[in-house]
Design a protein around this motif. Structure first.
Motif, PDB file in Angstrom:
ATOM      1  N   LYS A 164     -22.349 -56.940  21.077  1.00 27.50           N
ATOM      2  CA  LYS A 164     -23.303 -56.300  21.992  1.00 27.50           C
ATOM      3  C   LYS A 164     -24.627 -57.038  21.904  1.00 27.50           C
ATOM      4  O   LYS A 164     -25.072 -57.439  20.830  1.00 27.50           O
ATOM      5  N   ASN A 165     -25.267 -57.212  23.033  1.00 27.52           N
ATOM      6  CA  ASN A 165     -26.580 -57.834  23.080  1.00 27.52           C
ATOM      7  C   ASN A 165     -27.617 -56.739  22.876  1.00 27.52           C
ATOM      8  O   ASN A 165     -27.824 -55.900  23.757  1.00 27.52           O
ATOM      9  N   SER A 166     -28.271 -56.728  21.715  1.00 33.84           N
ATOM     10  CA  SER A 166     -29.214 -55.659  21.392  1.00 33.84           C
ATOM     11  C   SER A 166     -30.423 -55.676  22.318  1.00 33.84           C
ATOM     12  O   SER A 166     -30.947 -54.624  22.673  1.00 33.84           O
TER      13      SER A 166
ATOM     14  N   ALA B 288     -29.393 -54.055  25.554  1.00 36.88           N
ATOM     15  CA  ALA B 288     -29.280 -52.603  25.373  1.00 36.88           C
ATOM     16  C   ALA B 288     -30.656 -51.956  25.463  1.00 36.88           C
ATOM     17  O   ALA B 288     -30.825 -50.912  26.112  1.00 36.88           O
TER      18      ALA B 288
ATOM     19  N   TYR C 266     -24.069 -48.638  27.530  1.00 40.31           N
ATOM     20  CA  TYR C 266     -23.679 -50.046  27.343  1.00 40.31           C
ATOM     21  C   TYR C 266     -23.054 -50.260  25.959  1.00 40.31           C
ATOM     22  O   TYR C 266     -22.099 -51.019  25.816  1.00 40.31           O
ATOM     23  N   ASN C 267     -23.591 -49.569  24.965  1.00 41.19           N
ATOM     24  CA  ASN C 267     -23.068 -49.689  23.598  1.00 41.19           C
ATOM     25  C   ASN C 267     -21.755 -48.937  23.400  1.00 41.19           C
ATOM     26  O   ASN C 267     -21.172 -48.987  22.329  1.00 41.19           O
TER      27      ASN C 267
ATOM     28  N   ALA D 261     -26.807 -51.302  18.767  1.00 43.72           N
ATOM     29  CA  ALA D 261     -26.170 -52.581  19.093  1.00 43.72           C
ATOM     30  C   ALA D 261     -26.162 -53.494  17.872  1.00 43.72           C
ATOM     31  O   ALA D 261     -25.167 -54.178  17.604  1.00 43.72           O
TER      32      ALA D 261
ATOM     33  N   ASN E 102     -22.800 -54.950  15.992  1.00 45.46           N
ATOM     34  CA  ASN E 102     -22.624 -56.382  15.723  1.00 45.46           C
ATOM     35  C   ASN E 102     -22.404 -56.645  14.244  1.00 45.46           C
ATOM     36  O   ASN E 102     -21.562 -57.461  13.865  1.00 45.46           O
TER      37      ASN E 102
END
Length: 77
Positions: free
Chosen positions: A2-4, A7, A21-22, A66, A70
């Protein structure tokens, strides 16, 4: 992964969208509902306090979640 940052940005534009999204659909919906109620409470002043708190909390929570996702994936894979 996930792209923090993404997010957090999604939650910046719509409270709860970063959580969705998460993969935390329920949590995201709760954020959206609470934020909407808080926005309506601006009519009686209290919303001016609660709305920014929920907005910032949503962004920080989306970012941190996120990062945790990860980190967990890096440990497993």
């Amino acid at each position: 992964m996930k792209n923090s940052g993404l997010a957090a940005i999604l939650s910046f534009f719509i409270a709860g969208l970063g959580q969705i999204y998460n993969g935390q659909i329920g949590k995201g919906v709760i954020f959206i509902v609470c934020y909407t109620i808080s926005a309506f409470l601006m009519i009686v002043i209290i919303g001016f306090i609660t709305t920014p708190i929920l907005w910032i909390w949503g962004m920080v929570d989306a970012y941190k979640t996120a990062e945790k996702i990860n980190a967990a994936q890096n440990r497993v894979g």
